[in-house]
Design a protein around this motif. Structure first.
Motif, PDB file in Angstrom:
ATOM      1  N   THR A 149     -31.136 -22.310  72.423  1.00 54.10           N
ATOM      2  CA  THR A 149     -29.998 -22.992  71.799  1.00 54.10           C
ATOM      3  C   THR A 149     -29.834 -24.398  72.352  1.00 54.10           C
ATOM      4  OG1 THR A 149     -28.929 -20.855  71.426  1.00 54.10           O
ATOM      5  CG2 THR A 149     -27.532 -22.775  71.257  1.00 54.10           C
ATOM      6  N   GLY A 150     -30.484 -24.699  73.462  1.00 53.07           N
ATOM      7  CA  GLY A 150     -30.545 -26.068  73.951  1.00 53.07           C
ATOM      8  C   GLY A 150     -31.558 -26.903  73.192  1.00 53.07           C
ATOM      9  N   LYS A 151     -32.299 -26.271  72.274  1.00 54.73           N
ATOM     10  CA  LYS A 151     -33.350 -26.962  71.522  1.00 54.73           C
ATOM     11  C   LYS A 151     -33.134 -26.903  70.010  1.00 54.73           C
ATOM     12  CE  LYS A 151     -37.045 -26.135  74.896  1.00 54.73           C
ATOM     13  NZ  LYS A 151     -38.457 -25.730  75.047  1.00 54.73           N
ATOM     14  N   ARG A 152     -32.328 -25.939  69.552  1.00 56.37           N
ATOM     15  CA  ARG A 152     -32.103 -25.765  68.121  1.00 56.37           C
ATOM     16  C   ARG A 152     -30.649 -25.380  67.894  1.00 56.37           C
ATOM     17  NH1 ARG A 152     -32.154 -20.249  66.639  1.00 56.37           N
ATOM     18  NH2 ARG A 152     -33.009 -20.605  64.567  1.00 56.37           N
ATOM     19  N   PRO A 153     -30.103 -25.651  66.714  1.00 58.39           N
ATOM     20  CA  PRO A 153     -28.685 -25.366  66.482  1.00 58.39           C
ATOM     21  C   PRO A 153     -28.388 -23.871  66.411  1.00 58.39           C
ATOM     22  CG  PRO A 153     -29.558 -26.928  64.853  1.00 58.39           C
ATOM     23  CD  PRO A 153     -30.735 -26.349  65.579  1.00 58.39           C
ATOM     24  N   LEU A 154     -27.161 -23.519  66.768  1.00 59.90           N
ATOM     25  CA  LEU A 154     -26.633 -22.188  66.556  1.00 59.90           C
ATOM     26  C   LEU A 154     -25.176 -22.376  66.155  1.00 59.90           C
ATOM     27  CD1 LEU A 154     -27.181 -19.164  66.590  1.00 59.90           C
ATOM     28  CD2 LEU A 154     -26.492 -19.118  68.990  1.00 59.90           C
ATOM     29  N   ALA A 155     -24.825 -21.906  64.986  1.00 60.33           N
ATOM     30  CA  ALA A 155     -23.532 -22.207  64.371  1.00 60.33           C
ATOM     31  C   ALA A 155     -22.368 -21.909  65.303  1.00 60.33           C
ATOM     32  CB  ALA A 155     -23.382 -21.413  63.077  1.00 60.33           C
ATOM     33  N   GLY A 156     -21.459 -22.863  65.434  1.00 58.10           N
ATOM     34  CA  GLY A 156     -20.235 -22.663  66.186  1.00 58.10           C
ATOM     35  C   GLY A 156     -20.385 -22.618  67.686  1.00 58.10           C
ATOM     36  N   ARG A 157     -21.523 -23.031  68.222  1.00 58.41           N
ATOM     37  CA  ARG A 157     -21.787 -22.884  69.664  1.00 58.41           C
ATOM     38  C   ARG A 157     -21.982 -24.244  70.345  1.00 58.41           C
ATOM     39  NH1 ARG A 157     -23.961 -17.981  70.985  1.00 58.41           N
ATOM     40  NH2 ARG A 157     -23.650 -18.622  73.141  1.00 58.41           N
ATOM     41  N   ALA A 158     -21.177 -25.234  69.970  1.00 58.96           N
ATOM     42  CA  ALA A 158     -21.373 -26.584  70.491  1.00 58.96           C
ATOM     43  C   ALA A 158     -21.313 -26.675  72.015  1.00 58.96           C
ATOM     44  CB  ALA A 158     -20.364 -27.546  69.857  1.00 58.96           C
ATOM     45  N   PRO A 159     -20.315 -26.079  72.686  1.00 58.73           N
ATOM     46  CA  PRO A 159     -20.286 -26.213  74.150  1.00 58.73           C
ATOM     47  C   PRO A 159     -21.516 -25.594  74.817  1.00 58.73           C
ATOM     48  CG  PRO A 159     -18.184 -25.380  73.322  1.00 58.73           C
ATOM     49  CD  PRO A 159     -19.156 -25.321  72.183  1.00 58.73           C
ATOM     50  N   TYR A 160     -21.910 -24.421  74.359  1.00 66.39           N
ATOM     51  CA  TYR A 160     -23.071 -23.732  74.926  1.00 66.39           C
ATOM     52  C   TYR A 160     -24.337 -24.546  74.708  1.00 66.39           C
ATOM     53  CZ  TYR A 160     -26.358 -19.847  75.739  1.00 66.39           C
ATOM     54  OH  TYR A 160     -27.373 -19.049  76.199  1.00 66.39           O
ATOM     55  N   ALA A 161     -24.517 -25.046  73.479  1.00 63.55           N
ATOM     56  CA  ALA A 161     -25.707 -25.841  73.173  1.00 63.55           C
ATOM     57  C   ALA A 161     -25.756 -27.108  74.016  1.00 63.55           C
ATOM     58  CB  ALA A 161     -25.743 -26.186  71.686  1.00 63.55           C
ATOM     59  N   ALA A 162     -24.618 -27.759  74.174  1.00 64.66           N
ATOM     60  CA  ALA A 162     -24.569 -28.984  74.967  1.00 64.66           C
ATOM     61  C   ALA A 162     -24.932 -28.711  76.422  1.00 64.66           C
ATOM     62  CB  ALA A 162     -23.171 -29.604  74.879  1.00 64.66           C
ATOM     63  N   ALA A 163     -24.384 -27.617  76.969  1.00 65.93           N
ATOM     64  CA  ALA A 163     -24.675 -27.280  78.361  1.00 65.93           C
ATOM     65  C   ALA A 163     -26.140 -26.941  78.552  1.00 65.93           C
ATOM     66  CB  ALA A 163     -23.794 -26.111  78.808  1.00 65.93           C
ATOM     67  N   LYS A 164     -26.703 -26.161  77.637  1.00 65.04           N
ATOM     68  CA  LYS A 164     -28.080 -25.706  77.809  1.00 65.04           C
ATOM     69  C   LYS A 164     -29.079 -26.844  77.612  1.00 65.04           C
ATOM     70  CE  LYS A 164     -27.241 -21.424  78.880  1.00 65.04           C
ATOM     71  NZ  LYS A 164     -27.536 -20.930  80.236  1.00 65.04           N
ATOM     72  N   MET A 165     -28.792 -27.783  76.721  1.00 63.39           N
ATOM     73  CA  MET A 165     -29.664 -28.945  76.598  1.00 63.39           C
ATOM     74  C   MET A 165     -29.564 -29.815  77.855  1.00 63.39           C
ATOM     75  SD  MET A 165     -29.991 -31.829  73.609  1.00 63.39           S
ATOM     76  CE  MET A 165     -31.136 -30.847  72.626  1.00 63.39           C
ATOM     77  N   VAL A 257     -39.180 -18.290  76.091  1.00 65.07           N
ATOM     78  CA  VAL A 257     -39.489 -16.857  76.036  1.00 65.07           C
ATOM     79  C   VAL A 257     -38.684 -16.341  74.839  1.00 65.07           C
ATOM     80  CG1 VAL A 257     -39.596 -14.674  77.283  1.00 65.07           C
ATOM     81  CG2 VAL A 257     -39.691 -16.834  78.543  1.00 65.07           C
ATOM     82  N   SER A 258     -39.197 -16.560  73.655  1.00 63.15           N
ATOM     83  CA  SER A 258     -38.391 -16.390  72.447  1.00 63.15           C
ATOM     84  C   SER A 258     -39.077 -15.564  71.366  1.00 63.15           C
ATOM     85  CB  SER A 258     -38.042 -17.765  71.870  1.00 63.15           C
ATOM     86  OG  SER A 258     -39.191 -18.413  71.349  1.00 63.15           O
ATOM     87  N   ALA A 259     -40.137 -14.855  71.715  1.00 67.94           N
ATOM     88  CA  ALA A 259     -40.939 -14.110  70.730  1.00 67.94           C
ATOM     89  C   ALA A 259     -41.499 -15.044  69.664  1.00 67.94           C
ATOM     90  CB  ALA A 259     -40.130 -12.984  70.083  1.00 67.94           C
ATOM     91  N   GLY A 260     -41.588 -16.347  70.025  1.00 65.12           N
ATOM     92  CA  GLY A 260     -42.164 -17.339  69.116  1.00 65.12           C
ATOM     93  C   GLY A 260     -41.163 -18.013  68.205  1.00 65.12           C
ATOM     94  N   LEU A 261     -39.846 -17.729  68.384  1.00 67.35           N
ATOM     95  CA  LEU A 261     -38.848 -18.343  67.511  1.00 67.35           C
ATOM     96  C   LEU A 261     -38.835 -19.860  67.646  1.00 67.35           C
ATOM     97  CD1 LEU A 261     -36.562 -17.909  65.485  1.00 67.35           C
ATOM     98  CD2 LEU A 261     -34.979 -17.671  67.412  1.00 67.35           C
ATOM     99  N   VAL A 262     -39.025 -20.339  68.867  1.00 71.40           N
ATOM    100  CA  VAL A 262     -39.119 -21.782  69.133  1.00 71.40           C
ATOM    101  C   VAL A 262     -40.446 -22.058  69.806  1.00 71.40           C
ATOM    102  CG1 VAL A 262     -38.182 -23.683  70.480  1.00 71.40           C
ATOM    103  CG2 VAL A 262     -36.640 -22.180  69.237  1.00 71.40           C
ATOM    104  N   MET A 263     -41.162 -23.071  69.326  1.00 74.23           N
ATOM    105  CA  MET A 263     -42.490 -23.384  69.853  1.00 74.23           C
ATOM    106  C   MET A 263     -42.580 -24.827  70.324  1.00 74.23           C
ATOM    107  SD  MET A 263     -44.984 -21.397  67.165  1.00 74.23           S
ATOM    108  CE  MET A 263     -44.858 -19.630  66.871  1.00 74.23           C
TER     109      MET A 263
END
Length: 264
Positions: A149-165, A257-263
């Motif tokens: 989620t630090g690399k791709r969007p996830l709906a409604g998760r702005a704080p988490y995405a910002a922290a992880k990036m 480690v995403s089962a290939g979801l993000v490459m």
């Protein structure tokens, strides 16, 4: 003890958020690889089961309370670990929260700050705590658990995405700063990991998108080449590799480690 190549024999690993899920998987993987393990969480009672599992593998283990967003709490945890083991070779900053799932315009500043404090400041504080002893030893491995989620969007998760990036940026900069002292710094970016956390995420994604929970789950699994969720021990094995001499030439990386979801 289960043999994992004994890649970390004689070393000491600290895992924050070691009471369940990914943290438990990392702690057990470190123990199987031969490390002594210190696990922490805000509620020390929640660590007792994992501590027993680690010791059952034949590894030394201590459990200590720690709120990673609190500077004094992190310092106290560090003091406890150093008194017991005298050194730390591996620091895995895993503790985190999912944060709210709502449009950003509906978030309070307090909700934003809580997520950033735990998921980003917590990495800063726990890394900072053990960097001096690693520099003194001329070796060490710092590993932060970020997220895809630090690399791709996830709906409604702005704080988490910002922290992880931000965690990824922190690790890259620290890798450059600490490389000359022999300390390596990497991030691990899990995808959807099986367990209670992803169940909560799926429920919230279903709610915010107006779809069924089954449909929400399939949005995490169907796009992956492996067509499944990731298991906690798969994240643990990746951390063991990054902490080991087999990864001696790897620093400043963010490993999916995403089962290939993000490459990427």
């Amino acid at each position: 003890m289960t043999d994992a190549g004994r890649a970390l024999a004689g070393r000491v690993a600290v895992v924050t958020g070691g009471n369940r899920g990914i943290g438990r998987g990392i702690a057990l993987a470190m123990a199987k690889a031969g490390a002594a393990v210190a696990i922490s969480a805000r509620n020390i009672e929640s660590l007792e089961g994992v501590a027993r599992e680690v010791r059952a593998l034949g590894a030394e283990c201590i459990a200590t309370a720690c709120d990673v967003a609190d500077e004094a709490s992190v310092a106290a945890m560090g003091t406890t670990v150093m008194k017991r083991f005298g050194r730390v070779d591996v620091m895995v900053a895993n503790a985190g929260v999912a944060g709210p799932t709502r449009p950003m315009q509906d978030l309070s500043l307090a909700e934003w700050r809580e997520c950033i404090a735990i998921d980003l400041d917590g990495v800063f504080l726990t890394f900072r705590c053990f960097i001096p002893t690693m520099i003194e030893a001329g070796t060490g491995s710092l590993i932060a658990i970020s997220s895809i989620t630090g690399k791709r969007p996830l709906a409604g998760r702005a704080p988490y995405a910002a922290a992880k990036m931000a965690v990824i940026g922190l690790c890259r900069t620290l890798a450059a700063d600490l490389g000359p002292q022999g300390v390596r710094v990497n991030a691990v970016c899990p995808g959807a990991v099986a367990g209670p956390r992803i169940e909560d995420v799926v429920r919230n994604q279903a709610r915010i998108k107006g779809i069924s929970e089954g449909e929400a789950l399939r949005q995490f699994t169907d796009p992956t080449p492996l067509r499944r969720l990731v298991e906690p021990d798969e994240v643990g094995h990746t951390c063991v590799f990054l902490a080991s001499d087999a990864a001696s030439g790897i620093t400043g990386e963010d490993i999916n480690v995403s089962a290939g979801l993000v490459m990427y």
